[in-house]
Scaffold this motif. Sequence first.
Motif, PDB file in Angstrom:
ATOM      1  N   ALA A  71      -4.184 -33.343  -4.505  1.00  0.00           N
ATOM      2  CA  ALA A  71      -4.250 -34.747  -5.322  1.00  0.00           C
ATOM      3  C   ALA A  71      -3.615 -35.699  -4.515  1.00  0.00           C
ATOM      4  O   ALA A  71      -3.940 -36.879  -4.779  1.00  0.00           O
ATOM      5  CB  ALA A  71      -4.168 -34.173  -6.771  1.00  0.00           C
ATOM      6  N   ALA A  72      -2.361 -35.375  -4.099  1.00  0.00           N
ATOM      7  CA  ALA A  72      -1.529 -36.430  -3.515  1.00  0.00           C
ATOM      8  C   ALA A  72      -1.958 -37.062  -2.424  1.00  0.00           C
ATOM      9  O   ALA A  72      -1.474 -38.019  -1.812  1.00  0.00           O
ATOM     10  CB  ALA A  72      -0.257 -35.957  -3.575  1.00  0.00           C
ATOM     11  N   LEU A  73      -2.982 -36.299  -1.554  1.00  0.00           N
ATOM     12  CA  LEU A  73      -3.586 -37.036  -0.416  1.00  0.00           C
ATOM     13  C   LEU A  73      -3.977 -38.529  -0.669  1.00  0.00           C
ATOM     14  O   LEU A  73      -4.520 -38.524  -1.905  1.00  0.00           O
ATOM     15  CB  LEU A  73      -4.417 -36.157   0.135  1.00  0.00           C
ATOM     16  CG  LEU A  73      -3.937 -34.910   0.532  1.00  0.00           C
ATOM     17  CD1 LEU A  73      -5.178 -33.742   1.168  1.00  0.00           C
ATOM     18  CD2 LEU A  73      -2.976 -34.735   1.848  1.00  0.00           C
ATOM     19  N   GLU A  74      -4.360 -39.290   0.414  1.00  0.00           N
ATOM     20  CA  GLU A  74      -4.756 -40.693   0.158  1.00  0.00           C
ATOM     21  C   GLU A  74      -5.648 -40.859   1.312  1.00  0.00           C
ATOM     22  O   GLU A  74      -5.259 -41.520   2.310  1.00  0.00           O
ATOM     23  CB  GLU A  74      -3.558 -41.507   0.180  1.00  0.00           C
ATOM     24  CG  GLU A  74      -2.543 -41.438  -0.947  1.00  0.00           C
ATOM     25  CD  GLU A  74      -1.566 -42.661  -0.941  1.00  0.00           C
ATOM     26  OE1 GLU A  74      -1.669 -43.642  -0.240  1.00  0.00           O
ATOM     27  OE2 GLU A  74      -0.593 -42.363  -1.754  1.00  0.00           O
ATOM     28  N   PRO A  75      -6.807 -40.119   1.168  1.00  0.00           N
ATOM     29  CA  PRO A  75      -7.888 -40.224   2.187  1.00  0.00           C
ATOM     30  C   PRO A  75      -8.282 -41.644   2.603  1.00  0.00           C
ATOM     31  O   PRO A  75      -8.486 -42.022   3.842  1.00  0.00           O
ATOM     32  CB  PRO A  75      -9.082 -39.465   1.811  1.00  0.00           C
ATOM     33  CG  PRO A  75      -8.560 -38.399   0.621  1.00  0.00           C
ATOM     34  CD  PRO A  75      -7.261 -39.404   0.149  1.00  0.00           C
TER      35      PRO A  75
ATOM     36  N   ALA B 286     -16.012 -38.863  -8.758  1.00  0.00           N
ATOM     37  CA  ALA B 286     -15.088 -39.894  -8.174  1.00  0.00           C
ATOM     38  C   ALA B 286     -15.941 -40.373  -6.604  1.00  0.00           C
ATOM     39  O   ALA B 286     -16.831 -39.906  -6.314  1.00  0.00           O
ATOM     40  CB  ALA B 286     -13.808 -39.113  -7.632  1.00  0.00           C
ATOM     41  N   PRO B 287     -15.407 -41.702  -6.306  1.00  0.00           N
ATOM     42  CA  PRO B 287     -15.953 -42.121  -5.255  1.00  0.00           C
ATOM     43  C   PRO B 287     -15.776 -41.410  -3.971  1.00  0.00           C
ATOM     44  O   PRO B 287     -14.680 -40.349  -4.051  1.00  0.00           O
ATOM     45  CB  PRO B 287     -15.120 -43.439  -5.045  1.00  0.00           C
ATOM     46  CG  PRO B 287     -14.123 -43.492  -5.934  1.00  0.00           C
ATOM     47  CD  PRO B 287     -14.400 -42.196  -7.036  1.00  0.00           C
ATOM     48  N   LYS B 288     -16.340 -41.449  -2.770  1.00  0.00           N
ATOM     49  CA  LYS B 288     -16.250 -40.497  -1.577  1.00  0.00           C
ATOM     50  C   LYS B 288     -14.664 -40.881  -1.139  1.00  0.00           C
ATOM     51  O   LYS B 288     -14.128 -39.693  -0.582  1.00  0.00           O
ATOM     52  CB  LYS B 288     -17.055 -41.051  -0.651  1.00  0.00           C
ATOM     53  CG  LYS B 288     -17.070 -40.395   0.677  1.00  0.00           C
ATOM     54  CD  LYS B 288     -18.362 -40.603   1.526  1.00  0.00           C
ATOM     55  CE  LYS B 288     -18.341 -41.966   2.292  1.00  0.00           C
ATOM     56  NZ  LYS B 288     -19.498 -42.120   3.315  1.00  0.00           N
ATOM     57  N   SER B 289     -14.247 -41.851  -1.335  1.00  0.00           N
ATOM     58  CA  SER B 289     -12.956 -42.196  -0.831  1.00  0.00           C
ATOM     59  C   SER B 289     -11.650 -41.221  -1.673  1.00  0.00           C
ATOM     60  O   SER B 289     -10.671 -41.110  -1.246  1.00  0.00           O
ATOM     61  CB  SER B 289     -12.197 -43.624  -1.306  1.00  0.00           C
ATOM     62  OG  SER B 289     -12.401 -44.029  -2.412  1.00  0.00           O
ATOM     63  N   GLN B 290     -12.254 -40.489  -2.756  1.00  0.00           N
ATOM     64  CA  GLN B 290     -11.415 -39.767  -3.426  1.00  0.00           C
ATOM     65  C   GLN B 290     -11.879 -38.249  -3.086  1.00  0.00           C
ATOM     66  O   GLN B 290     -11.279 -37.307  -4.201  1.00  0.00           O
ATOM     67  CB  GLN B 290     -11.114 -40.011  -4.844  1.00  0.00           C
ATOM     68  CG  GLN B 290     -10.483 -41.360  -4.985  1.00  0.00           C
ATOM     69  CD  GLN B 290     -10.404 -41.815  -6.334  1.00  0.00           C
ATOM     70  OE1 GLN B 290     -10.887 -41.208  -7.350  1.00  0.00           O
ATOM     71  NE2 GLN B 290      -9.943 -43.028  -6.848  1.00  0.00           N
ATOM     72  N   CYS B 291     -12.510 -37.875  -2.179  1.00  0.00           N
ATOM     73  CA  CYS B 291     -12.988 -36.588  -1.813  1.00  0.00           C
ATOM     74  C   CYS B 291     -12.433 -35.993  -0.721  1.00  0.00           C
ATOM     75  O   CYS B 291     -12.008 -36.688   0.304  1.00  0.00           O
ATOM     76  CB  CYS B 291     -14.633 -36.673  -1.735  1.00  0.00           C
ATOM     77  SG  CYS B 291     -15.841 -36.948  -3.100  1.00  0.00           S
ATOM     78  N   VAL B 292     -12.385 -34.510  -0.608  1.00  0.00           N
ATOM     79  CA  VAL B 292     -11.775 -34.078   0.653  1.00  0.00           C
ATOM     80  C   VAL B 292     -12.616 -32.864   1.019  1.00  0.00           C
ATOM     81  O   VAL B 292     -13.373 -32.039   0.099  1.00  0.00           O
ATOM     82  CB  VAL B 292     -10.540 -33.593   0.755  1.00  0.00           C
ATOM     83  CG1 VAL B 292      -9.402 -34.573   0.538  1.00  0.00           C
ATOM     84  CG2 VAL B 292     -10.225 -32.633  -0.269  1.00  0.00           C
ATOM     85  N   VAL B 293     -13.027 -32.568   1.999  1.00  0.00           N
ATOM     86  CA  VAL B 293     -13.800 -31.416   2.591  1.00  0.00           C
ATOM     87  C   VAL B 293     -12.839 -30.223   3.225  1.00  0.00           C
ATOM     88  O   VAL B 293     -11.878 -30.636   3.645  1.00  0.00           O
ATOM     89  CB  VAL B 293     -14.794 -31.635   3.804  1.00  0.00           C
ATOM     90  CG1 VAL B 293     -15.336 -30.562   4.488  1.00  0.00           C
ATOM     91  CG2 VAL B 293     -15.699 -32.651   3.101  1.00  0.00           C
ATOM     92  N   ILE B 294     -12.989 -29.127   2.914  1.00  0.00           N
ATOM     93  CA  ILE B 294     -12.419 -27.897   3.751  1.00  0.00           C
ATOM     94  C   ILE B 294     -13.366 -27.154   4.699  1.00  0.00           C
ATOM     95  O   ILE B 294     -14.326 -26.842   3.994  1.00  0.00           O
ATOM     96  CB  ILE B 294     -11.640 -27.015   2.426  1.00  0.00           C
ATOM     97  CG1 ILE B 294     -10.632 -27.523   1.433  1.00  0.00           C
ATOM     98  CG2 ILE B 294     -11.008 -25.834   3.268  1.00  0.00           C
ATOM     99  CD1 ILE B 294     -10.020 -26.852   0.546  1.00  0.00           C
ATOM    100  N   GLU B 295     -13.081 -27.236   5.768  1.00  0.00           N
ATOM    101  CA  GLU B 295     -14.091 -26.531   6.732  1.00  0.00           C
ATOM    102  C   GLU B 295     -13.212 -25.777   7.584  1.00  0.00           C
ATOM    103  O   GLU B 295     -12.060 -26.060   7.917  1.00  0.00           O
ATOM    104  CB  GLU B 295     -14.641 -27.767   7.521  1.00  0.00           C
ATOM    105  CG  GLU B 295     -16.150 -28.134   7.054  1.00  0.00           C
ATOM    106  CD  GLU B 295     -17.209 -27.017   7.417  1.00  0.00           C
ATOM    107  OE1 GLU B 295     -16.843 -26.039   8.104  1.00  0.00           O
ATOM    108  OE2 GLU B 295     -18.428 -27.181   6.882  1.00  0.00           O
TER     109      GLU B 295
END
Length: 222
Positions: free
Chosen positions: A215-219, A158-167
């Motif tokens: 999944a519902a987040l909208e980064p 997916a594009p970067k706009s549909q990624c999340v990082v957990i840190e």
Amino acid sequence: MVRTVIFDMDGVIVDTEPVHRYAYYRHFEELGIEVPAAEYASFTGRSTRNVYQHLKDKHALALDVEELVLMKREFFNRAFDEKPDLDLLEGVRHLIEDLHQHQMQLILASSASKSTIDRVMRRFALGPYFSHLVSGEDFPRSKPDPAIFEHAASLSEAPKSQCVVIEDSSNGVSAAKAAGIYCIGYNSEHSPLQDLSHADLVVGHFRELTAEGIAALEPAVR
């Protein structure tokens, strides 16, 4: 909508920090150098190579960085294999399985060495869940430099706009934000003195996260 989750490893998936700390301080003792607790805390999220480059410059160590890394790794590997109570952090396996069942792509992007990542994957049978394993040892600069997360995002379906990082670390959150990726900060008891204030969302336990919720987040529109 989020389709790819990029996980850090140490302090997020498994708490290898006590093993790393033991290995580092055994090696510091052998090298005859002192590293205060506050300085050690600043190493969180940085690669072992980067840490030893810093120590070599600061203490004028005669050995080259690669030799120092290998010496510390020997201490770590021995302790890792002998530590019977080493386990995944509470709730993270359920989250990984939930994400996988919802057809979300999982990528690991850790400052740890490839050998340490492989050890964790084998010990806890996590390999099948992750499409890619990215090690910080492949990058000249460690977190907070964004290169590792930029590369991880480039591997996403997916594009970067549909990624999340957990840190869980200050350096990791800064790296994710510098890469332009939505970041969930995990306030881990195993990663003290970390500033997660720049994360988009901070949680204290993985029970607060579900595949549907992530999944519902909208980064892209935050």
